[in-house]
Design a protein around this motif. Structure first.
Motif, PDB file in Angstrom:
ATOM      1  N   ILE A  98      28.144  39.953  20.272  1.00 54.51           N
ATOM      2  CA  ILE A  98      27.653  41.049  19.447  1.00 54.51           C
ATOM      3  C   ILE A  98      28.906  41.206  18.309  1.00 54.51           C
ATOM      4  O   ILE A  98      28.501  41.742  17.293  1.00 54.51           O
ATOM      5  N   LEU A  99      29.917  40.473  18.313  1.00 53.70           N
ATOM      6  CA  LEU A  99      30.805  40.175  17.135  1.00 53.70           C
ATOM      7  C   LEU A  99      31.400  38.955  17.165  1.00 53.70           C
ATOM      8  O   LEU A  99      31.914  38.403  18.061  1.00 53.70           O
ATOM      9  N   THR A 100      31.442  38.465  15.760  1.00 54.75           N
ATOM     10  CA  THR A 100      31.979  37.043  15.697  1.00 54.75           C
ATOM     11  C   THR A 100      33.235  37.448  14.835  1.00 54.75           C
ATOM     12  O   THR A 100      32.929  37.706  13.481  1.00 54.75           O
ATOM     13  N   LEU A 101      34.558  37.391  15.110  1.00 56.46           N
ATOM     14  CA  LEU A 101      35.611  37.842  14.418  1.00 56.46           C
ATOM     15  C   LEU A 101      36.556  36.667  14.097  1.00 56.46           C
ATOM     16  O   LEU A 101      36.264  35.544  14.744  1.00 56.46           O
ATOM     17  N   PRO A 102      37.420  36.632  13.328  1.00 61.28           N
ATOM     18  CA  PRO A 102      38.265  35.306  12.695  1.00 61.28           C
ATOM     19  C   PRO A 102      38.889  34.979  14.049  1.00 61.28           C
ATOM     20  O   PRO A 102      39.059  33.822  14.082  1.00 61.28           O
ATOM     21  N   SER A 103      39.430  35.848  14.919  1.00 66.76           N
ATOM     22  CA  SER A 103      40.206  35.514  15.994  1.00 66.76           C
ATOM     23  C   SER A 103      39.568  35.414  17.485  1.00 66.76           C
ATOM     24  O   SER A 103      40.175  35.055  18.349  1.00 66.76           O
ATOM     25  N   CYS A 104      38.347  35.895  17.434  1.00 67.36           N
ATOM     26  CA  CYS A 104      37.713  35.964  18.810  1.00 67.36           C
ATOM     27  C   CYS A 104      36.144  36.396  18.553  1.00 67.36           C
ATOM     28  O   CYS A 104      35.702  36.547  17.735  1.00 67.36           O
ATOM     29  N   LEU A 105      35.545  36.187  19.424  1.00 64.80           N
ATOM     30  CA  LEU A 105      34.052  36.432  19.785  1.00 64.80           C
ATOM     31  C   LEU A 105      34.120  37.627  20.873  1.00 64.80           C
ATOM     32  O   LEU A 105      34.913  37.687  21.886  1.00 64.80           O
ATOM     33  N   ILE A 106      33.278  38.563  20.738  1.00 66.49           N
ATOM     34  CA  ILE A 106      32.942  39.338  21.726  1.00 66.49           C
ATOM     35  C   ILE A 106      31.194  39.334  22.144  1.00 66.49           C
ATOM     36  O   ILE A 106      30.513  39.468  21.283  1.00 66.49           O
ATOM     37  N   ARG A 107      31.247  39.123  23.580  1.00 70.07           N
ATOM     38  CA  ARG A 107      29.802  38.972  23.940  1.00 70.07           C
ATOM     39  C   ARG A 107      29.539  39.437  25.349  1.00 70.07           C
ATOM     40  O   ARG A 107      30.657  39.695  25.897  1.00 70.07           O
ATOM     41  N   PRO A 108      28.651  39.915  25.912  1.00 70.70           N
ATOM     42  CA  PRO A 108      28.315  40.083  27.150  1.00 70.70           C
ATOM     43  C   PRO A 108      28.717  39.063  27.964  1.00 70.70           C
ATOM     44  O   PRO A 108      28.882  37.862  27.796  1.00 70.70           O
ATOM     45  N   TYR A 109      29.155  39.444  29.364  1.00 64.62           N
ATOM     46  CA  TYR A 109      29.570  38.368  30.326  1.00 64.62           C
ATOM     47  C   TYR A 109      28.388  37.569  30.874  1.00 64.62           C
ATOM     48  O   TYR A 109      27.410  37.854  30.518  1.00 64.62           O
ATOM     49  N   HIS A 110      28.787  36.466  31.315  1.00 62.66           N
ATOM     50  CA  HIS A 110      27.752  35.301  31.967  1.00 62.66           C
ATOM     51  C   HIS A 110      28.291  35.146  33.393  1.00 62.66           C
ATOM     52  O   HIS A 110      29.640  34.972  33.481  1.00 62.66           O
ATOM     53  N   PRO A 111      27.491  34.879  34.221  1.00 58.20           N
ATOM     54  CA  PRO A 111      28.172  34.557  35.770  1.00 58.20           C
ATOM     55  C   PRO A 111      28.984  33.130  35.414  1.00 58.20           C
ATOM     56  O   PRO A 111      29.900  33.087  36.465  1.00 58.20           O
ATOM     57  N   SER A 112      28.968  32.236  34.743  1.00 58.86           N
ATOM     58  CA  SER A 112      29.753  31.106  34.715  1.00 58.86           C
ATOM     59  C   SER A 112      31.225  31.456  33.815  1.00 58.86           C
ATOM     60  O   SER A 112      32.068  30.548  34.011  1.00 58.86           O
ATOM     61  N   ASP A 113      31.187  32.683  33.509  1.00 57.59           N
ATOM     62  CA  ASP A 113      32.642  33.063  32.970  1.00 57.59           C
ATOM     63  C   ASP A 113      33.738  33.550  34.148  1.00 57.59           C
ATOM     64  O   ASP A 113      34.697  33.481  33.866  1.00 57.59           O
ATOM     65  N   ALA A 114      33.253  33.587  35.465  1.00 58.92           N
ATOM     66  CA  ALA A 114      34.009  33.848  36.608  1.00 58.92           C
ATOM     67  C   ALA A 114      35.208  33.298  36.834  1.00 58.92           C
ATOM     68  O   ALA A 114      36.367  33.660  36.780  1.00 58.92           O
ATOM     69  N   PRO A 115      35.390  32.067  36.757  1.00 61.53           N
ATOM     70  CA  PRO A 115      36.556  31.042  36.645  1.00 61.53           C
ATOM     71  C   PRO A 115      37.610  31.567  35.600  1.00 61.53           C
ATOM     72  O   PRO A 115      38.936  31.512  36.143  1.00 61.53           O
ATOM     73  N   ALA A 116      37.229  31.445  34.210  1.00 61.95           N
ATOM     74  CA  ALA A 116      38.091  31.763  33.333  1.00 61.95           C
ATOM     75  C   ALA A 116      38.501  33.305  33.447  1.00 61.95           C
ATOM     76  O   ALA A 116      39.680  33.566  33.074  1.00 61.95           O
ATOM     77  N   LEU A 117      37.427  34.129  33.691  1.00 62.04           N
ATOM     78  CA  LEU A 117      37.774  35.354  33.847  1.00 62.04           C
ATOM     79  C   LEU A 117      39.015  35.673  35.028  1.00 62.04           C
ATOM     80  O   LEU A 117      39.871  36.329  34.668  1.00 62.04           O
ATOM     81  N   ALA A 118      38.876  35.150  36.173  1.00 57.81           N
ATOM     82  CA  ALA A 118      39.801  35.186  36.865  1.00 57.81           C
ATOM     83  C   ALA A 118      41.261  34.685  36.649  1.00 57.81           C
ATOM     84  O   ALA A 118      42.279  35.294  37.033  1.00 57.81           O
ATOM     85  N   GLN A 119      41.032  33.588  36.001  1.00 63.80           N
ATOM     86  CA  GLN A 119      42.200  33.008  35.342  1.00 63.80           C
ATOM     87  C   GLN A 119      43.414  33.683  34.593  1.00 63.80           C
ATOM     88  O   GLN A 119      44.436  34.018  34.861  1.00 63.80           O
ATOM     89  N   HIS A 120      42.514  34.300  33.458  1.00 62.07           N
ATOM     90  CA  HIS A 120      43.297  35.042  32.611  1.00 62.07           C
ATOM     91  C   HIS A 120      43.514  36.511  32.801  1.00 62.07           C
ATOM     92  O   HIS A 120      44.502  37.323  32.541  1.00 62.07           O
ATOM     93  N   ALA A 121      42.787  36.921  33.903  1.00 64.22           N
ATOM     94  CA  ALA A 121      42.858  38.584  34.249  1.00 64.22           C
ATOM     95  C   ALA A 121      44.194  38.549  35.436  1.00 64.22           C
ATOM     96  O   ALA A 121      44.408  39.685  35.739  1.00 64.22           O
ATOM     97  N   ASN A 122      44.438  37.510  36.123  1.00 60.79           N
ATOM     98  CA  ASN A 122      45.101  37.468  37.084  1.00 60.79           C
ATOM     99  C   ASN A 122      46.850  37.207  36.603  1.00 60.79           C
ATOM    100  O   ASN A 122      47.393  36.253  36.778  1.00 60.79           O
ATOM    101  N   GLY A 123      47.351  38.522  36.024  1.00 65.91           N
ATOM    102  CA  GLY A 123      48.647  38.376  35.717  1.00 65.91           C
ATOM    103  C   GLY A 123      49.427  39.842  35.880  1.00 65.91           C
ATOM    104  O   GLY A 123      48.785  40.679  35.548  1.00 65.91           O
ATOM    105  N   LEU A 124      50.687  39.750  36.362  1.00 70.91           N
ATOM    106  CA  LEU A 124      51.059  41.015  36.915  1.00 70.91           C
ATOM    107  C   LEU A 124      51.539  41.736  35.395  1.00 70.91           C
ATOM    108  O   LEU A 124      51.346  43.137  35.446  1.00 70.91           O
ATOM    109  N   GLN A 125      51.705  41.188  34.280  1.00 72.16           N
ATOM    110  CA  GLN A 125      51.816  41.846  33.006  1.00 72.16           C
ATOM    111  C   GLN A 125      50.650  42.548  32.380  1.00 72.16           C
ATOM    112  O   GLN A 125      50.698  43.635  31.729  1.00 72.16           O
TER     113      GLN A 125
END
Length: 192
Positions: A12-39
């Motif tokens: 939906i957005l292509t920005l200089p530092s990131c893309l923003i898009r709907p989720y896709h089922p294949s995102d699950a491993p990366a989502l779990a990796q990056h969301a799994n932080g106490l901070q």
């Protein structure tokens, strides 16, 4: 020769530092990796799992994908612009009743991506996109709550044009302690 198409939804957005898009089922491993932080979890509501497992990621992706064609997508993946890999999330939570023209914006970013200006770019671009895609009859105001101690999030919101509107004293409770929640608001006319 044509390039193979990406399995991911279009951004939906292509920005200089990131893309923003709907989720896709294949995102699950990366989502779990990056969301799994106490901070990350410490500044999220208790609905945000910690630890964040692959099953949590799969559940969220399923929940964030509208089941009906008429339902708008409200939650999106923040992705690395070079790899299209999920590194964070941003979304909306509609209010109801007399606050029906207000939505809460929430976001998070994986620790490996902190300090690069990604979240500021994402929030600035996203709020413009939101106000551009919802009419004034549907949306007048965005707001965000910032947990005590999360100065980085307050800076992001301020850079995106949000105004500090006050503090809800001891409104939050997590990990055995009560804490303040600062309220930030952005009106449609603030972007003009």
């Amino acid at each position: 020769m044509t390039q193979p198409s990406s399995p991911f939804p279009l951004p939906i957005l292509t920005l200089p530092s990131c893309l923003i898009r709907p989720y896709h089922p294949s995102d699950a491993p990366a989502l779990a990796q990056h969301a799994n932080g106490l901070q990350i979890a410490r500044f999220m509501t208790n609905m945000f799992p910690s630890p964040y497992t692959l099953a949590n990621a799969e559940f969220w992706i399923n929940l964030a994908t509208p089941a009906t064609a008429g339902s708008p997508t409200l939650n999106f993946a923040i992705c690395d612009p070079l790899t299209n890999t999920v590194c964070g999330g941003i979304g909306l939570k509609p209010r109801t009743d007399v606050e029906a023209r207000t939505m809460e914006v929430g976001y998070w970013l994986g620790e490996a991506y902190w300090g690069r200006g990604i979240m500021t770019d994402a929030v600035v671009g996203f709020v413009k996109w939101v106000f551009g895609n919802w009419s004034e009859e549907e949306l007048v105001r965005l707001e965000a709550g910032v947990f005590e101690g999360n100065g980085a999030s307050a800076k992001v919101l301020t850079k995106a044009g949000f105004v500090s509107e006050g503090c809800r004293r001891k409104a939050g409770y997590k990990a055995g302690r009560a804490f303040d929640i600062s309220v930030f608001g952005l009106l449609r006319e603030d972007l003009k």
